[in-house]
Scaffold this motif. Structure first.
Motif, PDB file in Angstrom:
ATOM      1  N   TYR A   3      -2.743 -28.866  60.650  1.00 15.25           N
ATOM      2  CA  TYR A   3      -3.813 -28.655  59.686  1.00 15.25           C
ATOM      3  C   TYR A   3      -4.673 -29.915  59.652  1.00 15.25           C
ATOM      4  CZ  TYR A   3      -0.635 -25.001  57.996  1.00 15.25           C
ATOM      5  OH  TYR A   3       0.207 -23.919  57.899  1.00 15.25           O
ATOM      6  N   ASP A 111      -8.136 -25.570  55.765  1.00 16.57           N
ATOM      7  CA  ASP A 111      -7.145 -24.937  56.632  1.00 16.57           C
ATOM      8  C   ASP A 111      -5.957 -24.415  55.836  1.00 16.57           C
ATOM      9  OD1 ASP A 111      -8.604 -25.560  58.954  1.00 16.57           O
ATOM     10  OD2 ASP A 111      -7.710 -27.560  59.040  1.00 16.57           O
ATOM     11  N   LEU A 112      -5.633 -25.081  54.741  1.00 10.69           N
ATOM     12  CA  LEU A 112      -4.479 -24.708  53.927  1.00 10.69           C
ATOM     13  C   LEU A 112      -4.717 -25.194  52.501  1.00 10.69           C
ATOM     14  CD1 LEU A 112      -1.456 -23.655  53.862  1.00 10.69           C
ATOM     15  CD2 LEU A 112      -0.807 -26.068  54.148  1.00 10.69           C
ATOM     16  N   GLU A 137     -10.042 -16.379  50.999  1.00  8.17           N
ATOM     17  CA  GLU A 137      -9.315 -15.923  52.188  1.00  8.17           C
ATOM     18  C   GLU A 137      -8.682 -17.091  52.938  1.00  8.17           C
ATOM     19  OE1 GLU A 137     -12.091 -13.509  54.392  1.00  8.17           O
ATOM     20  OE2 GLU A 137     -11.676 -11.772  53.123  1.00  8.17           O
ATOM     21  N   ARG A 138      -7.993 -17.933  52.186  1.00  2.83           N
ATOM     22  CA  ARG A 138      -7.314 -19.101  52.748  1.00  2.83           C
ATOM     23  C   ARG A 138      -5.807 -18.946  52.543  1.00  2.83           C
ATOM     24  NH1 ARG A 138      -8.767 -21.145  56.497  1.00  2.83           N
ATOM     25  NH2 ARG A 138      -9.404 -18.978  56.677  1.00  2.83           N
ATOM     26  N   PRO A 139      -4.999 -19.403  53.500  1.00  7.50           N
ATOM     27  CA  PRO A 139      -3.549 -19.405  53.296  1.00  7.50           C
ATOM     28  C   PRO A 139      -3.170 -20.387  52.199  1.00  7.50           C
ATOM     29  CG  PRO A 139      -4.106 -20.606  55.299  1.00  7.50           C
ATOM     30  CD  PRO A 139      -5.374 -19.954  54.822  1.00  7.50           C
ATOM     31  N   ALA A 168      -1.203 -12.371  59.812  1.00  7.74           N
ATOM     32  CA  ALA A 168      -2.099 -13.434  59.328  1.00  7.74           C
ATOM     33  C   ALA A 168      -1.291 -14.594  58.764  1.00  7.74           C
ATOM     34  CB  ALA A 168      -3.045 -12.874  58.266  1.00  7.74           C
ATOM     35  N   ALA A 169      -0.211 -14.280  58.042  1.00  4.47           N
ATOM     36  CA  ALA A 169       0.631 -15.335  57.479  1.00  4.47           C
ATOM     37  C   ALA A 169       1.310 -16.136  58.575  1.00  4.47           C
ATOM     38  CB  ALA A 169       1.675 -14.726  56.540  1.00  4.47           C
ATOM     39  N   ARG A 171       0.272 -16.636  61.656  1.00  8.63           N
ATOM     40  CA  ARG A 171      -0.733 -17.484  62.306  1.00  8.63           C
ATOM     41  C   ARG A 171      -1.091 -18.678  61.420  1.00  8.63           C
ATOM     42  NH1 ARG A 171      -4.524 -12.450  64.340  1.00  8.63           N
ATOM     43  NH2 ARG A 171      -3.551 -12.156  66.403  1.00  8.63           N
ATOM     44  N   ALA A 172      -1.236 -18.419  60.115  1.00  5.85           N
ATOM     45  CA  ALA A 172      -1.584 -19.503  59.194  1.00  5.85           C
ATOM     46  C   ALA A 172      -0.487 -20.543  59.111  1.00  5.85           C
ATOM     47  CB  ALA A 172      -1.879 -18.930  57.814  1.00  5.85           C
ATOM     48  N   SER A 276      -0.546 -15.489  53.233  1.00  4.26           N
ATOM     49  CA  SER A 276      -1.904 -15.283  53.713  1.00  4.26           C
ATOM     50  C   SER A 276      -2.132 -13.783  53.793  1.00  4.26           C
ATOM     51  CB  SER A 276      -2.116 -15.944  55.083  1.00  4.26           C
ATOM     52  OG  SER A 276      -3.478 -15.874  55.462  1.00  4.26           O
TER      53      SER A 276
END
Length: 277
Positions: A3, A111-112, A137-139, A168-169, A171-172, A276
């Protein structure tokens, strides 16, 4: 992979500091820039007051929120003395209905986002998490009281159902998964319609392997009403220090309302959770 921009949000001097502490630790470990948003909220309910009263209440509550923000800014500057991470403070006071939109605009380039787990001591926490997940729409990595950021080289548990939110989770969470020693890919009562029904979790295991993470596929029976309870029990059994899960919600009366599985997991979690969607 790492990140590069990590964010956290402070709304009250009395809230737990696990979110901030974890954000600092992860930023230090990954060489990331840390954005700290100091946001206080002015809540004013509409009632049948006589003319002019509501304006006075708004002004008074806004003034109180601004004073709280100034105290929080001073506390944060003192707290960050001696920290070696690159960080910046962004301070604002907003009206309650504007909070989600404000966070959506500010956090979309992070990014997080690291926050305390909701349903603890901060009444704004669930709103912050919903705004980050569904509006920005951010983790979000959520830290329960008494916990810290997941260490490198530990055990991670991932809830997997072959759905878009779960992917998605995953990948995040890759920067953390790549540092893990092993990841459990937990599948609960695999649906017969899943794309990977002939080899449940196989594609995800290969995906993680190519990112340098050793993984194990675990199929569990649904013995509890909510899958979150099953994931938590498995996490305790194997000593997982973090859970990765998709966030499930739907737009109805509120902009985003957590689904039953997501809320159950957040209410009971005793270790960090990354979500996410």
């Amino acid at each position: 992979m790492a990140y590069k921009i990590i964010a956290t949000i402070l709304t009250d001097t009395d809230q737990s500091t696990e979110g901030l502490d974890a954000a600092i630790a992860l930023s230090d470990r990954m060489g990331a820039h840390l954005d700290i948003y100091v946001v206080t909220v002015s809540h004013t309910e509409n009632h049948n007051y006589y003319m002019g009263t509501e304006a006075l209440l708004v002004a008074e509550q806004t003034r109180d929120a601004m004073e709280q923000r100034e105290k929080l800014e001073a506390w944060l500057k003192d707290r960050m003395q001696g920290e070696l991470v690159r960080w910046a403070m962004h301070a604002a006071t907003v009206q309650g209905p504007e909070l989600t939109g404000f966070l959506a605009r500010k956090l979309r380039f992070s990014d997080l986002v690291v926050l305390p787990r909701p349903y603890q001591d901060n009444p704004e926490a669930s709103t912050l998490v919903e705004a980050c997940l569904f509006a920005a729409e951010r983790p979000v990595l959520m830290i329960p009281k008494g916990c810290k950021a997941p260490d490198a080289g530990g055990h991670v548990l991932m809830g997997w159902n072959d759905g878009a939110e779960a992917l998605a989770a995953a990948r995040a969470a890759l920067p953390l998964l790549e540092q893990a020693e092993v990841a459990d890919i937990c599948i609960i009562d695999p649906p017969t319609h899943a794309a990977d029904r002939s080899d449940p979790g196989g594609a995800m295991a290969q995906y993680l392997m190519r990112h340098g993470t050793r993984s194990e596929v675990v199929v569990l029976a649904k013995t509890e009403p909510y899958v979150g309870e099953i994931l938590l029990r498995r996490a305790r059994e194997v000593g997982a220090q973090m859970i990765v899960s998709g966030a499930y919600g739907h737009s109805r009366l509120r902009e985003a309302v957590f689904g039953g599985a997501t809320r159950s997991l957040l209410e009971r979690a005793d270790r960090p959770i990354l979500m996410s969607r």
